[in-house]
Design a protein around this motif. Structure first.
Motif, PDB file in Angstrom:
ATOM      1  N   ASN A 273       0.804  -1.223   0.000  1.00  0.00           N
ATOM      2  CA  ASN A 273       0.000   0.000   0.000  1.00  0.00           C
ATOM      3  C   ASN A 273       0.838   1.275   0.000  1.00  0.00           C
ATOM      4  N   LYS A 274       2.098   1.164  -0.414  1.00  0.00           N
ATOM      5  CA  LYS A 274       2.952   2.362  -0.465  1.00  0.00           C
ATOM      6  C   LYS A 274       3.894   2.258  -1.660  1.00  0.00           C
TER       7      LYS A 274
ATOM      8  N   GLY B 222      -4.539   7.031  -4.586  1.00  0.00           N
ATOM      9  CA  GLY B 222      -4.099   7.324  -3.228  1.00  0.00           C
ATOM     10  C   GLY B 222      -3.767   8.786  -3.063  1.00  0.00           C
TER      11      GLY B 222
ATOM     12  N   ASN C 233       0.550   6.745  -0.414  1.00  0.00           N
ATOM     13  CA  ASN C 233      -0.186   5.677   0.242  1.00  0.00           C
ATOM     14  C   ASN C 233      -1.326   5.297  -0.694  1.00  0.00           C
TER      15      ASN C 233
ATOM     16  N   GLU D 270      -4.784   3.472  -1.659  1.00  0.00           N
ATOM     17  CA  GLU D 270      -6.047   3.017  -1.064  1.00  0.00           C
ATOM     18  C   GLU D 270      -6.763   1.999  -1.943  1.00  0.00           C
TER      19      GLU D 270
END
Length: 183
Positions: A49-50, A91, A123, A125
């Motif tokens: 997620n990064k 994100g 980040n 989502e």
């Protein structure tokens, strides 16, 4: 045909690593929407997620300006060869400038190329895939090294002057994080 995921899966990571370019999209609360193509080996998946990419000096700095006002960001990867697929990462985005502790930590993930001006870290989502059936087939012929050669020729002092002149304010008048360095 589109599917949503809450994280980058191993098959997504493999697809991303196979692509020779990607696009980033940002917009402030007003003004123009920006979509920028990115080449070279500058994209990194830091976790499911990064992600981050090494942003090179260019003729504008719209992404950075937009993120200082509204940190929404989309990355898009498109298969131009092989099986059709479009993959988007939705994100936020944060600008990391050289000389900061965050830069020192994040820069370790990259081969710092000539003209590196900032790192954008995001980040993620939502990961969304779609068919890409209408995307034409293109064959990759190689990287253009013109930007790297230009940055090498400019040198550090020349790049600083260029960034001060061309990368401090967006086309809509938004001051970038680089521009705030010169306040």
């Amino acid at each position: 045909m589109g599917k949503n995921f809450q994280a980058i899966l191993p098959e997504h990571e493999l697809f991303i690593k196979q692509q020779q370019m990607f696009f980033v999209g940002t917009a402030a609360d007003h003004g123009h929407v920006n979509i920028s193509p990115k080449g070279h080996d500058v994209f990194r998946i830091l976790s499911p997620n990064k992600v981050a990419y090494l942003d090179l000096t260019g003729s504008g700095n719209e992404t950075s300006a937009h993120l200082s006002v509204n940190n929404r960001m989309t990355y898009m990867f498109i298969s131009f060869e092989g099986n059709p697929l479009i993959l988007r990462l939705y994100g936020d985005g944060t600008v990391i400038l050289p000389g900061t502790q965050e830069w020192e930590e994040t820069a370790q993930h990259f081969n710092i190329l000539p003209g590196a001006r900032q790192i954008i870290i995001s980040n993620i989502e939502i990961v969304k895939t779609s068919c890409g059936f209408s995307v034409p087939l293109y064959s990759f012929a190689g990287e253009r090294n013109l930007l790297l050669e230009w940055a090498d020729k400019k040198g550090e002092e020349g790049l600083e002057e260029y960034k001060k002149k061309k990368n401090s304010t967006s086309m809509d008048g938004i001051v970038t994080p680089i521009g705030h360095q010169y306040d």
